[in-house]
Write a protein that holds these residues in place. Structure first.
Motif, mmCIF file in Angstrom:
data_model
loop_
_atom_site.group_PDB
_atom_site.id
_atom_site.type_symbol
_atom_site.label_atom_id
_atom_site.label_comp_id
_atom_site.label_asym_id
_atom_site.label_seq_id
_atom_site.Cartn_x
_atom_site.Cartn_y
_atom_site.Cartn_z
ATOM 1 N N LEU A 71 -5.672 -3.165 -5.152
ATOM 2 C CA LEU A 71 -4.557 -2.212 -5.236
ATOM 3 C C LEU A 71 -4.219 -1.934 -6.686
ATOM 4 C CD1 LEU A 71 -1.560 -3.145 -2.887
ATOM 5 C CD2 LEU A 71 -2.989 -1.108 -2.795
ATOM 6 N N THR A 128 -5.406 -5.909 6.245
ATOM 7 C CA THR A 128 -6.135 -4.787 5.639
ATOM 8 C C THR A 128 -7.125 -4.162 6.632
ATOM 9 O OG1 THR A 128 -7.904 -6.170 4.711
ATOM 10 C CG2 THR A 128 -6.013 -5.713 3.281
ATOM 11 N N LEU A 129 -7.690 -4.983 7.484
ATOM 12 C CA LEU A 129 -8.674 -4.482 8.444
ATOM 13 C C LEU A 129 -8.003 -3.697 9.580
ATOM 14 C CD1 LEU A 129 -11.707 -4.504 9.191
ATOM 15 C CD2 LEU A 129 -11.297 -6.641 10.440
ATOM 16 N N PHE A 184 -9.175 -2.426 0.667
ATOM 17 C CA PHE A 184 -10.234 -2.998 1.514
ATOM 18 C C PHE A 184 -10.505 -4.420 1.036
ATOM 19 C CE2 PHE A 184 -11.337 1.591 1.577
ATOM 20 C CZ PHE A 184 -11.310 1.807 2.945
ATOM 21 N N ALA A 197 -9.684 8.909 14.365
ATOM 22 C CA ALA A 197 -9.446 9.419 13.014
ATOM 23 C C ALA A 197 -10.685 10.095 12.437
ATOM 24 C CB ALA A 197 -8.993 8.286 12.096
ATOM 25 N N TYR A 232 -3.744 -11.768 5.431
ATOM 26 C CA TYR A 232 -3.768 -10.516 4.663
ATOM 27 C C TYR A 232 -5.057 -9.732 4.934
ATOM 28 C CZ TYR A 232 -3.087 -7.181 0.869
ATOM 29 O OH TYR A 232 -2.925 -6.024 0.152
ATOM 30 N N ARG A 233 -6.163 -10.472 5.046
ATOM 31 C CA ARG A 233 -7.429 -9.783 5.340
ATOM 32 C C ARG A 233 -7.366 -9.090 6.695
ATOM 33 N NH1 ARG A 233 -12.611 -12.701 2.697
ATOM 34 N NH2 ARG A 233 -13.489 -10.686 3.250
ATOM 35 N N GLN A 274 -19.510 -8.828 7.835
ATOM 36 C CA GLN A 274 -19.064 -8.895 9.232
ATOM 37 C C GLN A 274 -18.018 -7.817 9.543
ATOM 38 O OE1 GLN A 274 -19.529 -10.283 12.120
ATOM 39 N NE2 GLN A 274 -17.546 -9.686 13.026
ATOM 40 N N THR A 275 -16.994 -7.719 8.683
ATOM 41 C CA THR A 275 -15.929 -6.747 9.002
ATOM 42 C C THR A 275 -16.378 -5.314 8.709
ATOM 43 O OG1 THR A 275 -14.849 -7.096 6.858
ATOM 44 C CG2 THR A 275 -14.067 -8.427 8.701
ATOM 45 N N HIS A 322 -3.777 0.727 4.566
ATOM 46 C CA HIS A 322 -4.088 2.161 4.546
ATOM 47 C C HIS A 322 -5.448 2.442 5.181
ATOM 48 C CE1 HIS A 322 -4.539 6.097 2.037
ATOM 49 N NE2 HIS A 322 -4.280 6.337 3.292
ATOM 50 N N GLY A 323 -6.390 1.556 4.943
ATOM 51 C CA GLY A 323 -7.723 1.738 5.523
ATOM 52 C C GLY A 323 -7.900 0.990 6.835
ATOM 53 N N GLY A 324 -6.816 0.454 7.390
ATOM 54 C CA GLY A 324 -6.897 -0.328 8.622
ATOM 55 C C GLY A 324 -7.314 0.529 9.808
ATOM 56 N N MET A 325 -8.015 -0.092 10.748
ATOM 57 C CA MET A 325 -8.588 0.681 11.851
ATOM 58 C C MET A 325 -7.523 1.192 12.817
ATOM 59 S SD MET A 325 -12.149 -1.364 12.521
ATOM 60 C CE MET A 325 -11.369 -2.934 12.854
ATOM 61 N N ALA A 379 -11.677 -11.098 12.613
ATOM 62 C CA ALA A 379 -12.815 -10.442 11.965
ATOM 63 C C ALA A 379 -13.935 -10.219 12.966
ATOM 64 C CB ALA A 379 -13.306 -11.277 10.785
ATOM 65 N N THR A 380 -13.976 -11.065 13.995
ATOM 66 C CA THR A 380 -14.999 -10.945 15.028
ATOM 67 C C THR A 380 -14.324 -10.621 16.356
ATOM 68 O OG1 THR A 380 -16.300 -12.603 13.875
ATOM 69 C CG2 THR A 380 -16.926 -12.128 16.146
ATOM 70 N N PRO A 381 -14.640 -9.467 16.951
ATOM 71 C CA PRO A 381 -14.006 -9.112 18.220
ATOM 72 C C PRO A 381 -14.206 -10.201 19.274
ATOM 73 C CG PRO A 381 -15.271 -7.256 17.366
ATOM 74 C CD PRO A 381 -15.587 -8.433 16.492
ATOM 75 N N SER A 435 -5.287 9.661 7.030
ATOM 76 C CA SER A 435 -5.913 8.384 7.362
ATOM 77 C C SER A 435 -7.013 8.139 6.338
ATOM 78 C CB SER A 435 -6.499 8.422 8.765
ATOM 79 O OG SER A 435 -7.527 9.390 8.821
ATOM 80 N N LEU A 436 -7.198 6.893 5.987
ATOM 81 C CA LEU A 436 -8.285 6.545 5.072
ATOM 82 C C LEU A 436 -9.422 6.007 5.941
ATOM 83 C CD1 LEU A 436 -9.217 6.417 2.162
ATOM 84 C CD2 LEU A 436 -8.165 4.183 1.953
ATOM 85 N N ARG A 486 -16.205 -2.133 11.286
ATOM 86 C CA ARG A 486 -15.834 -0.742 10.960
ATOM 87 C C ARG A 486 -16.944 0.229 11.380
ATOM 88 N NH1 ARG A 486 -11.389 -0.333 7.432
ATOM 89 N NH2 ARG A 486 -10.831 -2.245 6.334
ATOM 90 N N GLN A 502 -5.542 4.113 10.952
ATOM 91 C CA GLN A 502 -6.270 5.383 10.943
ATOM 92 C C GLN A 502 -6.006 6.187 12.208
ATOM 93 O OE1 GLN A 502 -10.444 4.579 10.389
ATOM 94 N NE2 GLN A 502 -10.039 3.113 8.752
ATOM 95 N N ASP A 503 -6.111 5.488 13.356
ATOM 96 C CA ASP A 503 -5.888 6.167 14.642
ATOM 97 C C ASP A 503 -4.477 6.718 14.712
ATOM 98 O OD1 ASP A 503 -8.372 5.451 15.692
ATOM 99 O OD2 ASP A 503 -7.609 3.543 16.451
ATOM 100 N N ALA A 563 -4.188 -15.850 3.032
ATOM 101 C CA ALA A 563 -5.275 -14.926 2.680
ATOM 102 C C ALA A 563 -5.938 -14.362 3.933
ATOM 103 C CB ALA A 563 -6.305 -15.640 1.806
ATOM 104 N N ASN A 593 0.876 -1.173 0.000
ATOM 105 C CA ASN A 593 0.000 0.000 0.000
ATOM 106 C C ASN A 593 0.913 1.222 0.000
ATOM 107 O OD1 ASN A 593 -1.594 -2.056 1.913
ATOM 108 N ND2 ASN A 593 -3.080 -0.649 1.039
#
Lengths: 436, 178
Positions: free
Chosen positions: B56, A358-359, B75, B96, A354-355, B80-81, A363-366, A310-312, B173-174, B85, A369-370, A351, A196
């Motif tokens: 990408l 990304t989460l 993304f 952010a 990697y998911r 679910q994910t 760049h768009g990861g939570m 994916a699930t807290p 930030s995105l 978010r 962002q913070d 995979a 990214n």
């Protein structure tokens, strides 16, 4: 109040020298034209800087275009399989010979006058050489400029200083800890995808410092993680563990531990087995209860392993991100962020990892962002006139004694929430910048 | 597959005008929910098995079939994910987005058709994003492809692929959804 523009770098370094000994650091270093210029000249032209992962250029002719201390360079595997780092500039009139971010090429041909180079950098084609140069141009004098490279476990670095020590000495024992990221099996790692890329108004040092082991910020900066149920509590998960640094090298790692956790949870059995084969008993002992491993290879390459789901509340999967914080201006940075996966792991795990990346940290990861929201605001404030005479405290762990019988090399302290690694990073930074 | 990895809209079975218009109105309403930060209502527009992906983009030579990385994603979400978010955005701790981004989603050039019985909607997306007192804005231009399922008079999004027209992005930030 002094104006940042008028401050010479020697004045700033005098302040850093005096204050660091007392556990403080001048704010102005995080957004200063003088410091930026000195870093470019005295640090980035001397240190080993990350270029690419081996797996990005697996075949002869594969290349990626990268930036090395402000220089556009082609990192290419030549026909003999040797990885080379070549300045992306035709020697005739300076045009770029490569314009794509990645690809495969046997030759690089300049689109201006047609000089052509083999993918090992040799000039092999000059249009009309016999009729216009009358024998005065010797092709071997005009190869693409080559930069020294060296690698460790798939990570290719470049160095602009011919007098610098080799990479092994530069890493200086930090390899022991890098192996948690780079040797998850006999096959090592590969990138799951190209990086990214984004540009941010952030000083690179804030990020490098944070990844040298800032366990302190996690419960607050990433508080959503606790709110959503990703972490049980800050006290139980984010205060234990170790911080290890390498004096005069600048490298540091934070090892966040969860005592009693299932060893290596979040990895598939194949990877746990692979680590047992690839790592030493001392490494395995230390890494098995490590939940988070976050580190900076001085000056600006960082790596992180952490579990995410994916699930807290679920144990989740381990992912590994590697990121390069490249300064491209005062308080400005080019970000490259990869996800590394164990080469021998099942594809489904790769995979899933990697998911998770990304989460959490793409760049768009939570988490990403913070972090960048905070870091860009720190950068902005560091440029404020009133901030020029202020300092930050770096007092955490100042009186802690190193752990005497620690299983790994370097200087280790506990807990993980400390600033010991940061003081060492700044001391090393100072040592580079003090050398004229 | 075109350079953007989508089936081309032009030669496909076009939707009746009235249906095409309803699809467009659906996309406009969806954009409005995002711009008004009604994230939970927005999430409800996705099927339970929905996917939301942003491949990408890599700068490649013209001769290469696609600029899109086969594996890389900005993304790579499921419902679910996306839900995680949204939960985060609705919490008090999404730093952010504190104060929130101002976004405006421009959805234009909507092309609709049916492929294998499923409604396809492809649009040009431009997202304007501004924060705080910063006079500058981030712009994200994208080619967006949606697979829609009819549900009574309305639709649900089963699959979204969006490709941003930039290899090197801006934005500290995105933290906005596209």
């Amino acid at each position: 109040m002094r104006g940042a523009e008028l401050t010479s770098v020697e004045e700033v370094l005098d302040r850093v020298r005096k204050e660091l000994a007392e556990g403080r650091l001048p704010v102005e270093i995080f957004n200063s034209p003088a410091v930026f210029a000195a870093e470019q000249e005295r640090l980035f032209r001397r240190a080993w800087l990350f270029l690419a992962h081996d797996s990005e250029i697996p075949e002869p002719g594969d290349y990626v275009l990268r930036n090395l201390a402000g220089n556009s360079v082609i990192v290419v595997r030549d026909e003999q399989g040797t990885v080379r780092c070549l300045l992306n500039m035709c020697r005739h009139r300076g045009n770029q010979v490569c314009k794509a971010a990645m690809g495969n090429a046997s030759h690089f041909r300049c689109s201006y006058h047609g000089w052509t180079y083999a993918n090992d950098g040799r000039l092999i084609g000059v249009p009309h050489i016999r009729t216009v140069y009358d024998g005065r141009l010797r092709r071997s004098d005009w190869n693409l400029l080559e930069v020294r490279t060296d690698s460790y476990q798939g990570l290719v670095f470049g160095c602009l200083d011919p007098g610098a020590p080799d990479l092994e000495e530069y890493l200086g024992g930090f390899q022991f800890y890098l192996d948690i990221y780079l040797r998850p099996g006999p096959g090592g790692t590969e990138v799951y995808a190209p990086p990214n890329q984004w540009v941010t108004e952030t000083d690179w040092k804030i990020c490098a410092e944070n990844f040298a082991g800032d366990g302190y910020h996690t419960p607050v900066a990433h508080q959503f993680g606790f709110q959503l149920g990703y972490y049980a509590s800050s006290a139980s998960t984010h205060s234990q563990g170790y911080a290890v640094h390498f004096p005069h090298r600048g490298h540091g790692i934070g090892l966040g531990r969860t005592p009693g956790m299932t060893p290596f949870f979040g990895y598939p059995d194949e990877v746990v087995q692979g680590m047992a084969e690839a790592l030493s008993p001392a490494q395995l002992e230390l890494f098995k209860e490590t939940r988070t491993a976050v580190s900076t290879v001085f000056p600006n390459l960082s790596l992180l392993i952490q579990p995410f789901s994916a699930t807290p509340g679920e144990p989740g999967v381990r992912f590994c991100t590697m990121r390069l914080w490249q300064p491209i201006g005062v308080g400005r940075m080019q970000m490259l962020s990869w996800c590394l996966v164990p080469k021998d792991a099942p594809e489904a795990y790769k995979a899933e990892a990697y998911r998770a990346y990304t989460l959490a940290f793409g760049h768009g990861g939570m988490f990403e962002q913070d972090d960048f929201d905070n870091w860009s605001r720190v950068t902005a404030m560091a440029g404020n006139p009133a901030a020029q005479e202020l300092s930050f405290p770096y007092l955490m762990g100042l009186d802690r004694e190193p752990i005497a019988d620690f299983p790994g090399p370097g200087v280790a302290v506990t807990p993980y929430m400390t600033e010991t690694n940061f003081r060492n990073m700044w001391q090393t930074w100072l040592e580079y910048l003090e050398r004229p | 597959m075109t350079s953007n990895g989508a089936s081309e809209a032009l030669d496909q079975e076009r939707l009746p005008v009235e249906l095409a218009r309803r699809v467009e109105q659906f996309l406009f309403r969806e954009a409005q929910l995002l711009d008004e930060r009604r994230f939970e209502e927005w999430l409800a527009l996705f099927c339970e098995d929905a996917s939301y992906e942003a491949p990408l983009r890599i700068t490649r030579e013209r001769q290469v079939d696609s600029e899109l990385s086969p594996t890389g994603r900005i993304f790579w979400d499921s419902k679910q994910t996306l839900g995680v978010r949204v939960q985060r955005l609705c919490s008090d701790f999404a730093w952010a987005e504190q104060p929130p981004s101002r976004t405006r989603h421009f959805v234009t050039n909507v092309r609709t058709w049916r492929a294998d019985g499923v409604i396809q909607a492809r649009c040009n997306l431009l997202v304007y994003r501004n924060r705080g007192e910063d006079p500058r804005a981030d712009l994200y231009s994208a080619d967006r492809m949606d697979e829609l399922v009819e549900e009574g008079d309305d639709f649900r999004i089963r699959r979204r692929i969006l490709v941003v027209d930039q290899a090197n992005l801006t934005g500290n930030s995105l933290s906005v959804l596209l």
